[in-house]
Design an enzyme around this catalytic site. Structure first.
Site, short mmCIF file in Angstrom:
data_model
loop_
_atom_site.label_atom_id
_atom_site.label_comp_id
_atom_site.label_asym_id
_atom_site.label_seq_id
_atom_site.Cartn_x
_atom_site.Cartn_y
_atom_site.Cartn_z
N ARG A 123 -38.32 53.50 -25.70
CA ARG A 123 -39.15 54.23 -24.73
C ARG A 123 -40.57 53.71 -24.63
O ARG A 123 -41.23 53.90 -23.61
CB ARG A 123 -39.18 55.73 -25.06
CG ARG A 123 -38.00 56.42 -24.51
CD ARG A 123 -38.13 57.93 -24.47
NE ARG A 123 -36.85 58.45 -24.04
CZ ARG A 123 -36.29 59.56 -24.47
NH1 ARG A 123 -36.92 60.31 -25.36
NH2 ARG A 123 -35.12 59.95 -24.01
N GLN A 137 -33.11 65.62 -36.61
CA GLN A 137 -31.70 65.23 -36.66
C GLN A 137 -31.28 64.92 -38.09
O GLN A 137 -30.20 65.32 -38.53
CB GLN A 137 -31.46 64.02 -35.76
CG GLN A 137 -31.66 64.38 -34.28
CD GLN A 137 -31.47 63.20 -33.35
OE1 GLN A 137 -31.49 62.05 -33.77
NE2 GLN A 137 -31.29 63.49 -32.07
N LYS A 157 -35.19 55.75 -29.32
CA LYS A 157 -34.61 56.83 -28.50
C LYS A 157 -33.53 56.25 -27.59
O LYS A 157 -33.02 55.16 -27.84
CB LYS A 157 -35.73 57.54 -27.73
CG LYS A 157 -36.73 58.25 -28.64
CD LYS A 157 -36.06 59.38 -29.40
CE LYS A 157 -37.00 60.04 -30.40
NZ LYS A 157 -36.32 61.01 -31.26
N ARG A 181 -26.42 72.80 -31.63
CA ARG A 181 -26.32 73.56 -32.88
C ARG A 181 -25.45 74.80 -32.71
O ARG A 181 -24.77 75.22 -33.64
CB ARG A 181 -27.72 73.93 -33.37
CG ARG A 181 -28.45 72.69 -33.94
CD ARG A 181 -29.93 72.79 -33.76
NE ARG A 181 -30.66 71.72 -34.42
CZ ARG A 181 -30.92 70.52 -33.88
NH1 ARG A 181 -30.49 70.22 -32.65
NH2 ARG A 181 -31.62 69.62 -34.55
N ASP A 186 -40.17 64.15 -27.30
CA ASP A 186 -39.40 63.78 -26.10
C ASP A 186 -40.25 63.83 -24.83
O ASP A 186 -39.75 63.54 -23.74
CB ASP A 186 -38.19 64.72 -25.95
CG ASP A 186 -37.16 64.47 -27.05
OD1 ASP A 186 -37.14 63.35 -27.60
OD2 ASP A 186 -36.41 65.40 -27.38
N LYS A 219 -31.07 71.69 -25.07
CA LYS A 219 -30.07 70.73 -25.56
C LYS A 219 -29.91 70.85 -27.08
O LYS A 219 -28.79 70.91 -27.58
CB LYS A 219 -30.50 69.31 -25.15
CG LYS A 219 -29.52 68.23 -25.52
CD LYS A 219 -29.65 67.03 -24.60
CE LYS A 219 -30.82 66.13 -24.91
NZ LYS A 219 -30.62 65.31 -26.11
N GLY A 231 -27.25 60.98 -29.36
CA GLY A 231 -27.75 60.72 -30.71
C GLY A 231 -27.68 61.97 -31.57
O GLY A 231 -27.40 61.89 -32.77
N SER A 270 -37.87 63.93 -38.76
CA SER A 270 -36.68 63.90 -37.90
C SER A 270 -35.86 65.15 -38.09
O SER A 270 -35.31 65.41 -39.17
CB SER A 270 -35.83 62.67 -38.22
OG SER A 270 -34.59 62.81 -37.55
C1 S3P Z 1 -33.47 66.31 -31.58
C2 S3P Z 1 -34.47 65.78 -32.34
C3 S3P Z 1 -35.36 64.70 -31.88
C4 S3P Z 1 -35.33 64.53 -30.36
C5 S3P Z 1 -33.92 64.59 -29.82
C6 S3P Z 1 -33.23 65.88 -30.19
C7 S3P Z 1 -32.61 67.35 -32.16
O1 S3P Z 1 -34.97 63.49 -32.49
O2 S3P Z 1 -35.94 63.32 -29.99
O3 S3P Z 1 -33.96 64.49 -28.39
O4 S3P Z 1 -31.91 68.06 -31.41
O5 S3P Z 1 -32.64 67.50 -33.39
P1 S3P Z 1 -35.45 63.12 -33.99
O6 S3P Z 1 -35.07 64.20 -34.86
O7 S3P Z 1 -34.72 61.84 -34.30
O8 S3P Z 1 -36.93 62.90 -33.87
#
Ligand code: S3P
Length: 440
Positions: free
Chosen positions: A351, A169, A347, A27, A320, A22, A94, A167
Site C-alpha cells: 500500500r 491478526q 497489506k 470473529r 486501514d 469485516k 488475510g 497485529s
Molecule cells: C485486521 C487487522 C489488521 C487490519 C486488517 C484486519 C483484523 O491487520 O489491517 O484489515 O481483523 O484483525 P493486522 O492485524 O495485520 O495489522
C-alpha cells in the site's frame, strides 16, 4: 476486470447504513463455531472475505444457515472442528488465513490453506511462529507464505508470548489456538491493536482477563478448555468502510452525511482524532454498546482541512485508513506527514507503493522515505483525466473513487472488482447520495 469512472460531484447528502464490520464478522463466525449451541448473527458483512471464512468453517464441519441476511451458526464446541476433505481456498482474505492458522493449530486435524495471488504473497511467519510454539507443525514450500499445510496438535501448550509487532491478526490467532490448550496463555502487547477478539470471547463467556501488571504493556490472558456458550451478535457498520464516506463528505463541498450504527472501537477510530486535528466537523451521536462493542451514529459536514503530522504511534489504530487519508491530505492546506507506515507494505497490495503511484497520477507532490509519506498539493485541486491502477487492492479502488468526486476531469479506475471483498454495494451507495460513478 471491472473498470469504472468516477466524476466530479456537486455534494454528498443523506443518511446511510454501512455494511457490517469485516473484523467483527470474521470473529462472529469463527468464535460461534467453537461455542456450544446456536448463535444468530445479524448485520454480518456479505463481502467475499467473510464468505471465505464461512466456507472454510463449513469444510471443517460447522453448519451455517442463512435466512433473510441473518446467519445461524451451530457451534461444534471447543476443539470440535473436523478435518477438511479438500484444500481450503481463502481468496483475498488475510484475516481468514491468519486467524484460521492459529485455530487449526490446536485441533488434531490436517488442513492445507491457499489463497489468491495477493494472499499468497503475504507473510504468514508471524502466525506460524506462535503456532509452532503451541505444538503445531506447519509446512510451507513458499517461504512461510500460502499455500501451507498445518498439522494441528492434540496436546496444545499454553504459551507466554510477547507481541512486538502490533497485529490484531496475530493476537487473535494465538487467542483462538489457546482456547483448546489446558492452562493459561498470555500475550503481552507492546503496542495495543484492535481488541474485537477479546471483546467477543468475553461475550461468549471465555475466561479472559486484561491487565497492565505493573508494566506499560497490555497483557491478555485466557484460560483454555473452557466452554463457550452461544450468544447472539449484531454486527455494527464497519468504521473502515465508513471512512470513505466520512472523507468524501469532508472534501466534496456542500456535503452533509449521517452514517448510522457504526462501530467505534477505540482501537479503530484513530482517523477521527487525526481528521479533527485537520479541522474536520465530525460528531459522534447516540453512543451505545452492542455485544460488548461501542457503536454510534456519525455526522459529518464538508470542512476546510489543513495538513498535519500523523505520528507513528497512532498507526495501529488507523492502519486501514491511510489510502483514504492520503486523499484528504491532497485537498488539505499545507503538508501532511504520515509516519510508521512500514506495515502497509504487507497489506492486500504494497500500500505504500500503491498510494504513491495513485497520488502521482493525480500529479500531487508525494515523497516516500523510510516508511513515511509527505504529501502536499499546493493548489489543492485534483486535475483528474488519469487512470488509477488499484494493484488489486479494494481500499485503493475506493480511495480513487472518492478522489474522482472532487477531480476536475474523470478518474478512470482500472478494476473495481476487489471492492466486493469488503464493501459490496459501495458504488450504489455513493451514487445514491449524489456521487457520479459509472461502469466503463
Ligand atoms: C485486521 C487487522 C489488521 C487490519 C486488517 C484486519 C483484523 O491487520 O489491517 O484489515 O481483523 O484483525 P493486522 O492485524 O495485520 O495489522
Amino acid at each position: 476486470m471491472k473498470p469504472i469512472i468516477s466524476s466530479n460531484s456537486s455534494a454528498l447528502n443523506g443518511s446511510i447504513n454501512i455494511p457490517g464490520d469485516k473484523s467483527i464478522s470474521h470473529r462472529s463466525l469463527i468464535i460461534s463455531s467453537l461455542a456450544t449451541g446456536k448463535t444468530t448473527i445479524k448485520g454480518i458483512l456479505k463481502g467475499k472475505d467473510i464468505i471465505s471464512s464461512k466456507s472454510a468453517l463449513e469444510k471443517m464441519g460447522v453448519i451455517i444457515k442463512e435466512e433473510n441476511g441473518i446467519f445461524e451458526v451451530y457451534g461444534v464446541g471447543s476443539g470440535g472442528l473436523l478435518e477438511p476433505d479438500d484444500i481450503i481456498d481463502l481468496g483475498n482474505s488475510g484475516t481468514s488465513a491468519r486467524l484460521l492458522i492459529g485455530l487449526i493449530s490446536s485441533h488434531k486435524i490436517v488442513a492445507t490453506l491457499t489463497g489468491d495471488n495477493s494472499l499468497r504473497k503475504r507473510p504468514m511467519g508471524r502466525v506460524i511462529e506462535p503456532s509452532k510454539k503451541i505444538g503445531a507443525k506447519i509446512i510451507s514450500k513458499n517461504n512461510d507464505k500460502l499455500p501451507l499445510t498445518i498439522f494441528g496438535t492434540n496436546d496444545p501448550l499454553p504459551i507466554k508470548y510477547i507481541l512486538s509487532l502490533p497485529s490484531a491478526q496475530v493476537k487473535s490467532s494465538i487467542l483462538l489456538a489457546a482456547l483448546q490448550a489446558p492452562g493459561e496463555t498470555c500475550i503481552e502487547e507492546v503496542v495495543p491493536s484492535r481488541d474485537h477478539t477479546e471483546r467477543m470471547l468475553k461475550h461468549f463467556g471465555a475466561k479472559i482477563s486484561i491487565n497492565l501488571e505493573g508494566s506499560s504493556n497490555k497483557i491478555i490472558c485466557i484460560k483454555g478448555q473452557n466452554e463457550l456458550l452461544a450468544s447472539n451478535i449484531e454486527v455494527p457498520g464497519d468504521f473502515s468502510s465508513a471512512a470513505f464516506f466520512i472523507i468524501g463528505a469532508l472534501i466534496v463541498p456542500n456535503s452533509s452525511l449521517y452514517l448510522k450504527n457504526i462501530g467505534i472501537n477505540p482501537y479503530r477510530i484513530g482517523l477521527i482524532e487525526i481528521l479533527q486535528d485537520m479541522g474536520a466537523k465530525i460528531e459522534l451521536l447516540n453512543k451505545t454498546t452492542k455485544n460488548n462493542e461501542p457503536v454510534a451514529d456519525i455526522k459529518v459536514y464538508s470542512s476546510e482541512l489543513k495538513g498535519v503530522d500523523v505520528p507513528a504511534e497512532i498507526s495501529p489504530r488507523m492502519i486501514d485508513e491511510y489510502p483514504i487519508l492520503s486523499i484528504a491530505a491532497c485537498i488539505a492546506k499545507g503538508r501532511t506527514t504520515l509516519k510508521g507506515l512500514d506495515e502497509l507494505r504487507y497489506k492486500e497490495s504494497d500500500r505504500l507503493k500503491s498510494i504513491v503511484e495513485m497520488l502521482k497520477q493525480f500529479k500531487v507532490d508525494v515523497n516516500e522515505f523510510e516508511g513515511q509519506l509527505m504529501i502536499e498539493n499546493k493548489n489543492r485541486i485534483l486535475e483528474g483525466n488519469c487512470v488509477i491502477e488499484t494493484f488489486q487492492d479494494h481500499r485503493i479502488a475506493m480511495s480513487a473513487v472518492i478522489a474522482g468526486l472532487v477531480s476536475k476531469g474523470p478518474v478512470h479506475i482500472d478494476d473495481s472488482s476487489m471492492i466486493e471483498t469488503s464493501f459490496p454495494g459501495f458504488i450504489e451507495i455513493i451514487n445514491s447520495i449524489g456521487g457520479q460513478v459509472s461502469e466503463k
